[in-house]
Motif scaffolding. Structure first.
Motif, PDB file in Angstrom:
ATOM      1  N   THR A   1      91.985 -10.159   0.238  1.00  0.00           N
ATOM      2  CA  THR A   1      91.465  -9.803   1.563  1.00  0.00           C
ATOM      3  C   THR A   1      91.230  -8.299   1.670  1.00  0.00           C
ATOM      4  O   THR A   1      90.232  -7.855   2.231  1.00  0.00           O
ATOM      5  N   ARG A   2      92.150  -7.510   1.127  1.00  0.00           N
ATOM      6  CA  ARG A   2      92.050  -6.056   1.264  1.00  0.00           C
ATOM      7  C   ARG A   2      91.189  -5.429   0.175  1.00  0.00           C
ATOM      8  O   ARG A   2      90.550  -4.401   0.389  1.00  0.00           O
ATOM      9  N   GLY A   3      91.176  -6.040  -1.024  1.00  0.00           N
ATOM     10  CA  GLY A   3      90.480  -5.430  -2.144  1.00  0.00           C
ATOM     11  C   GLY A   3      88.975  -5.507  -2.047  1.00  0.00           C
ATOM     12  O   GLY A   3      88.267  -4.673  -2.617  1.00  0.00           O
ATOM     13  N   THR A   4      88.450  -6.516  -1.349  1.00  0.00           N
ATOM     14  CA  THR A   4      86.999  -6.651  -1.252  1.00  0.00           C
ATOM     15  C   THR A   4      86.392  -5.722  -0.201  1.00  0.00           C
ATOM     16  O   THR A   4      85.203  -5.409  -0.269  1.00  0.00           O
ATOM     17  N   SER A   5      87.189  -5.256   0.749  1.00  0.00           N
ATOM     18  CA  SER A   5      86.609  -4.535   1.872  1.00  0.00           C
ATOM     19  C   SER A   5      86.164  -3.096   1.576  1.00  0.00           C
ATOM     20  O   SER A   5      85.124  -2.670   2.102  1.00  0.00           O
ATOM     21  N   PRO A   6      86.887  -2.290   0.758  1.00  0.00           N
ATOM     22  CA  PRO A   6      86.436  -0.898   0.586  1.00  0.00           C
ATOM     23  C   PRO A   6      85.023  -0.771   0.040  1.00  0.00           C
ATOM     24  O   PRO A   6      84.234   0.071   0.506  1.00  0.00           O
TER      25      PRO A   6
ATOM     26  N   LEU B   1      88.591 -14.271   0.638  1.00  0.00           N
ATOM     27  CA  LEU B   1      87.342 -13.544   0.415  1.00  0.00           C
ATOM     28  C   LEU B   1      86.567 -13.380   1.722  1.00  0.00           C
ATOM     29  O   LEU B   1      86.050 -12.294   2.027  1.00  0.00           O
ATOM     30  N   LEU B   2      86.485 -14.441   2.510  1.00  0.00           N
ATOM     31  CA  LEU B   2      85.813 -14.345   3.810  1.00  0.00           C
ATOM     32  C   LEU B   2      86.553 -13.388   4.741  1.00  0.00           C
ATOM     33  O   LEU B   2      85.925 -12.669   5.532  1.00  0.00           O
ATOM     34  N   THR B   3      87.875 -13.369   4.627  1.00  0.00           N
ATOM     35  CA  THR B   3      88.652 -12.412   5.417  1.00  0.00           C
ATOM     36  C   THR B   3      88.281 -10.990   5.046  1.00  0.00           C
ATOM     37  O   THR B   3      88.135 -10.122   5.911  1.00  0.00           O
ATOM     38  N   GLY B   4      88.113 -10.732   3.745  1.00  0.00           N
ATOM     39  CA  GLY B   4      87.717  -9.401   3.299  1.00  0.00           C
ATOM     40  C   GLY B   4      86.360  -8.992   3.845  1.00  0.00           C
ATOM     41  O   GLY B   4      86.150  -7.827   4.220  1.00  0.00           O
ATOM     42  N   VAL B   5      85.426  -9.939   3.917  1.00  0.00           N
ATOM     43  CA  VAL B   5      84.107  -9.647   4.487  1.00  0.00           C
ATOM     44  C   VAL B   5      84.241  -9.283   5.966  1.00  0.00           C
ATOM     45  O   VAL B   5      83.600  -8.343   6.453  1.00  0.00           O
ATOM     46  N   SER B   6      85.080 -10.033   6.687  1.00  0.00           N
ATOM     47  CA  SER B   6      85.268  -9.727   8.114  1.00  0.00           C
ATOM     48  C   SER B   6      85.929  -8.363   8.305  1.00  0.00           C
ATOM     49  O   SER B   6      85.598  -7.633   9.238  1.00  0.00           O
TER      50      SER B   6
END
Length: 280
Positions: A92-97, A149-154
């Motif tokens: 969740t955290r790794g995809t967002s940056p 993964l969807l959480t990371g996008v949000s």
């Protein structure tokens, strides 16, 4: 980035890891999020009363962001229900940056310094590596990883929107207060409808730890919003996600998850990435 901004974001990272661990530790995920969201909504009341009203330009962004925060909480709740803390949280955290870096470049005109961009990529790589800390993901874990993964996008979406919104608002405290006040009651309302009279009894055993989770959640994101008014969005997002290393330690100490070579390598990559982001 100044030492003050770096320190604030790293403190936010610690607080963020702690409240997520609290949310995961409460066996009934909905109950955990009800308590956390209730605490943030209550704490938001004195904030909106004491701070100036956000500017009119910030309100559309506030409304969109509050909806995204609710979607994020629902997705995170599902991820924690389906998967392990040590694999769901890093994804969740790794995809967002990286996604924030793209969003900041497209919508805010913030193109990271090459060294900062390398730092963002390094942090993301280190965080995503933690997915393998509990072993190679199996087919049974795909629903949890998909939700993560969807959480990371949000996360990337609301981070970018809030980065613009808090600058337009003219008041960090006012923006944060209204954001938490708008989003906070939604999940408790959903729980009240779905659980009915049983809800009060279900909340009681976890009320104090859950409410403390809400305090940490509000403080963590308030610090991030403040940092976004003084620093570029992508580096702030990358520094904040160093919380995953803290979460890995919590996973080992609190949930009995193995540390292993992946967590060691991940910690090294995140540390290198944070140095690159801070040095540029």
């Amino acid at each position: 980035m100044s030492a003050g901004i770096i320190g604030a974001v790293l403190l936010a990272a610690v607080l963020h890891a702690v409240w997520n661990a609290i949310a995961h530790a409460i066996p009934d995920r909905l109950i955990g999020f009800v308590l956390i969201e209730t605490a943030t909504a209550v704490l938001a009341v004195p904030m909106v009363l004491a701070a100036p009203m956000p500017s009119a330009r910030a309100w559309p962004l506030l409304i969109i962001s509050s909806a995204l925060h609710v979607i994020y909480a629902l997705l995170l709740m599902r991820g924690y229900r389906l998967g392990d803390f040590g694999q769901v949280y890093p994804l969740t955290r790794g995809t967002s940056p990286l996604l924030v870096a793209v969003g900041a470049a497209l919508f805010v005109g913030e193109v990271p310094h090459p060294v900062q961009l390398l730092g963002v990529v390094t942090v993301s790589a280190g965080l995503i590596l933690l997915i393998f800390a509990g072993g190679r993901p199996t087919r049974a874990r795909l629903p949890a990883l998909g939700a993560a993964l969807l959480t990371g996008v949000s996360i990337a979406a609301y981070t970018t929107i809030d980065g613009v919104g808090v600058r337009e608002a003219g008041t960090t405290i006012g923006y944060a207060g209204w954001l938490f006040l708008l989003q906070g009651p939604v999940i408790p309302a959903i729980a009240a409808v779905t659980r009915g009279r049983a809800l009060a009894g279900q909340l009681r055993p976890y009320r104090w730890i859950g409410l403390w989770g809400g305090v940490f959640s509000l403080l963590a994101y308030g610090l991030v919003l403040w940092a976004q008014t003084r620093g570029a969005l992508a580096p702030v997002a990358a520094l904040r996600e160093s919380s995953v290393v803290i979460a890995a330690v919590i996973g080992v100490l609190r949930f009995g998850e193995p540390f292993g070579r992946y967590r060691i390598l991940s910690s090294v990559l995140v540390a290198i990435g944070v140095v690159l982001v801070a040095a540029a």
